[in-house]
Motif scaffolding. Structure first.
Motif, PDB file in Angstrom:
ATOM      1  N   ALA A 122       0.825  -1.210   0.000  1.00 37.86           N
ATOM      2  CA  ALA A 122       0.000   0.000   0.000  1.00 37.86           C
ATOM      3  C   ALA A 122       0.858   1.259   0.000  1.00 37.86           C
ATOM      4  CB  ALA A 122      -0.937   0.000   1.214  1.00 37.86           C
ATOM      5  N   ASP A 123       1.987   1.215   0.704  1.00 41.75           N
ATOM      6  CA  ASP A 123       2.907   2.363   0.689  1.00 41.75           C
ATOM      7  C   ASP A 123       3.460   2.594  -0.715  1.00 41.75           C
ATOM      8  OD1 ASP A 123       2.650   2.731   3.463  1.00 41.75           O
ATOM      9  OD2 ASP A 123       4.315   1.366   3.888  1.00 41.75           O
ATOM     10  N   VAL A 124       3.827   1.519  -1.402  1.00 35.02           N
ATOM     11  CA  VAL A 124       4.343   1.634  -2.769  1.00 35.02           C
ATOM     12  C   VAL A 124       3.281   2.239  -3.679  1.00 35.02           C
ATOM     13  CG1 VAL A 124       5.158   0.331  -4.771  1.00 35.02           C
ATOM     14  CG2 VAL A 124       5.989  -0.251  -2.492  1.00 35.02           C
ATOM     15  N   ALA A 125       2.039   1.805  -3.506  1.00 39.38           N
ATOM     16  CA  ALA A 125       0.947   2.300  -4.353  1.00 39.38           C
ATOM     17  C   ALA A 125       0.743   3.801  -4.212  1.00 39.38           C
ATOM     18  CB  ALA A 125      -0.349   1.569  -4.016  1.00 39.38           C
ATOM     19  N   ALA A 126       1.100   4.365  -3.049  1.00 39.03           N
ATOM     20  CA  ALA A 126       0.851   5.778  -2.778  1.00 39.03           C
ATOM     21  C   ALA A 126       2.068   6.669  -3.008  1.00 39.03           C
ATOM     22  CB  ALA A 126       0.366   5.942  -1.336  1.00 39.03           C
ATOM     23  N   THR A 176      -4.627   9.119 -12.230  1.00 45.20           N
ATOM     24  CA  THR A 176      -5.887   9.397 -11.523  1.00 45.20           C
ATOM     25  C   THR A 176      -5.721  10.242 -10.267  1.00 45.20           C
ATOM     26  OG1 THR A 176      -5.751   7.427 -10.118  1.00 45.20           O
ATOM     27  CG2 THR A 176      -6.746   7.162 -12.314  1.00 45.20           C
ATOM     28  N   GLY A 177      -4.506  10.266  -9.714  1.00 40.05           N
ATOM     29  CA  GLY A 177      -4.297  10.945  -8.443  1.00 40.05           C
ATOM     30  C   GLY A 177      -4.731  10.121  -7.250  1.00 40.05           C
ATOM     31  N   ARG A 178      -5.145   8.857  -7.489  1.00 42.25           N
ATOM     32  CA  ARG A 178      -5.614   7.981  -6.412  1.00 42.25           C
ATOM     33  C   ARG A 178      -4.759   6.722  -6.346  1.00 42.25           C
ATOM     34  NH1 ARG A 178     -10.123   8.738  -9.482  1.00 42.25           N
ATOM     35  NH2 ARG A 178     -10.074   6.532 -10.095  1.00 42.25           N
ATOM     36  N   PRO A 179      -4.327   6.309  -5.154  1.00 36.37           N
ATOM     37  CA  PRO A 179      -3.647   5.021  -5.040  1.00 36.37           C
ATOM     38  C   PRO A 179      -4.613   3.879  -5.327  1.00 36.37           C
ATOM     39  CG  PRO A 179      -3.262   6.385  -3.091  1.00 36.37           C
ATOM     40  CD  PRO A 179      -4.358   7.033  -3.869  1.00 36.37           C
ATOM     41  N   ALA A 180      -4.117   2.843  -5.966  1.00 31.77           N
ATOM     42  CA  ALA A 180      -4.939   1.657  -6.211  1.00 31.77           C
ATOM     43  C   ALA A 180      -5.178   0.902  -4.908  1.00 31.77           C
ATOM     44  CB  ALA A 180      -4.245   0.745  -7.223  1.00 31.77           C
ATOM     45  N   ARG A 181      -6.262   0.141  -4.878  1.00 33.38           N
ATOM     46  CA  ARG A 181      -6.546  -0.706  -3.721  1.00 33.38           C
ATOM     47  C   ARG A 181      -5.726  -1.990  -3.839  1.00 33.38           C
ATOM     48  NH1 ARG A 181     -12.890  -1.185  -3.976  1.00 33.38           N
ATOM     49  NH2 ARG A 181     -12.449  -0.883  -6.209  1.00 33.38           N
ATOM     50  N   THR A 182      -5.042  -2.333  -2.778  1.00 37.76           N
ATOM     51  CA  THR A 182      -4.138  -3.488  -2.805  1.00 37.76           C
ATOM     52  C   THR A 182      -4.412  -4.468  -1.671  1.00 37.76           C
ATOM     53  OG1 THR A 182      -2.494  -2.316  -1.446  1.00 37.76           O
ATOM     54  CG2 THR A 182      -2.291  -2.096  -3.844  1.00 37.76           C
ATOM     55  N   THR A 183      -5.487  -4.302  -0.932  1.00 40.87           N
ATOM     56  CA  THR A 183      -5.697  -5.075   0.297  1.00 40.87           C
ATOM     57  C   THR A 183      -5.869  -6.569   0.052  1.00 40.87           C
ATOM     58  OG1 THR A 183      -8.049  -4.507   0.141  1.00 40.87           O
ATOM     59  CG2 THR A 183      -6.690  -3.169   1.617  1.00 40.87           C
TER      60      THR A 183
END
Length: 326
Positions: A245-249, A310-317
């Protein structure tokens, strides 16, 4: 982000963070001994670099050797050494320097022909500078005296400003918390030697040598930010505190050059391989086969392309690192 040759062919020295990269406490990170042995065999120099100023390099080298990673004191570079060099550039040889910290700082000061002090008074020379670093056994008196000297205006160098330090019971208050206390009391800020500031990286090349360094770490805020600050390439290994999740953001200014599973990536090509990663409806999807290093390379590129668009992190949960994500 990708390359056609192993990292050990493109970089001649690995500037390695320790905790979370090479070891976690008393034990080596999985695959670290083998990965580092292979990198050495390929001709890569290894520099073990730590923000922890408490232990002298010889102590760190002994610990590394005990866990299966042979090291000499000359292979270890500490923020205490970088801090001592910064002090030595401001005061003459033989000058007394007050220490808020432990034996690591004292040894580093002596290496520059400076005299470490932990007591002031008529029977002691008057210190001309203050250096501060982590010292787990330091008495409160030592902190108070050092803070008074800082408030009086003496040159002040801090080894690092990490807010936490690893302990068997979890993250504890690090040197940065005490630096903040002294800074608030003295209404001043120190010169900082450790990551993410450049002095520790420059100290590393001065001691270990090399012309094409690669910073290897598990933290964005110290390892990767520090590499970016000094203009060096970096490898983020996913064995420590950074999550998917950190990488995604990660915004573009904070992204590492490479992302891989662990230190075995040093002798492999870090590229997407046969994995296919994409973000659909804000959710990461991964297909294909390959090793974990290639997985991280493909996934990182897909996550960052989505964030940039998009300016949004992808969901990775729901994604398990290294696997297919439907």
């Amino acid at each position: 982000m990708t390359g056609s040759r192993p990292l050990s062919d493109r970089y001649d020295v690995a500037v390695l963070d320790l905790d979370g990269v090479v070891y976690i406490g008393a034990h080596a990170v999985e695959n670290a001994p083998g990965g580092l042995a292979a990198a050495r065999e390929a001709g890569m120099k290894l520099a073990f670099v730590t923000n922890n100023a408490a232990r002298p390099p010889a102590d760190v080298a002994r610990h590394l050797t005990r866990i299966g990673i042979p090291a000499e004191p000359a292979d270890v570079v500490t923020s205490a050494q970088a801090a001592a060099r910064l002090v030595a550039e401001q005061v003459p040889a033989g000058a007394p320097v007050y220490v808020i910290g432990g034996p690591g700082l004292e040894a580093a000061l002596r290496e520059h022909s400076l005299v470490p002090l932990t007591t002031v008074g008529p029977e002691h020379p008057e210190p001309v500078a203050v250096v501060q670093g982590y010292g787990p056994d330091m008495p409160w008196r030592q902190v108070i005296t050092g803070a008074l000297l800082v408030r009086e205006g003496l040159p002040w160098v801090a080894s690092n400003t990490d807010l936490t330090v690893p302990t068997p019971r979890g993250a504890g208050p690090g040197n940065g918390t005490l630096v903040r206390l002294v800074a608030e009391y003295a209404d001043r800020s120190p010169v900082v030697a450790g990551k993410p500031q450049p002095p520790l990286f420059r100290e590393t090349l001065a001691r270990v040598g090399g012309k094409a360094p690669l910073v290897v770490g598990d933290r964005i805020d110290t390892d990767i930010e520090g590499a970016i600050a000094v203009g060096w390439d970096s490898l983020l290994v996913m064995t420590g505190v950074t999550t998917l999740a950190d990488v995604a953001a990660l915004e573009p200014a904070l992204r590492p050059t490479y992302v891989a599973a662990d230190l075995t990536a040093l002798t492999r090509e870090v590229e997407a391989g046969t994995w296919s990663a994409e973000v659909v409806d804000d959710r990461l999807r991964v297909h294909g086969t390959g090793d974990e290093h290639s997985w991280w390379a493909a996934v990182s590129l897909a996550l960052w392309a989505h964030l940039d668009a998009t300016g949004r992190p992808a969901r990775t949960t729901s994604v398990v690192p290294g696997s297919v994500a439907p």
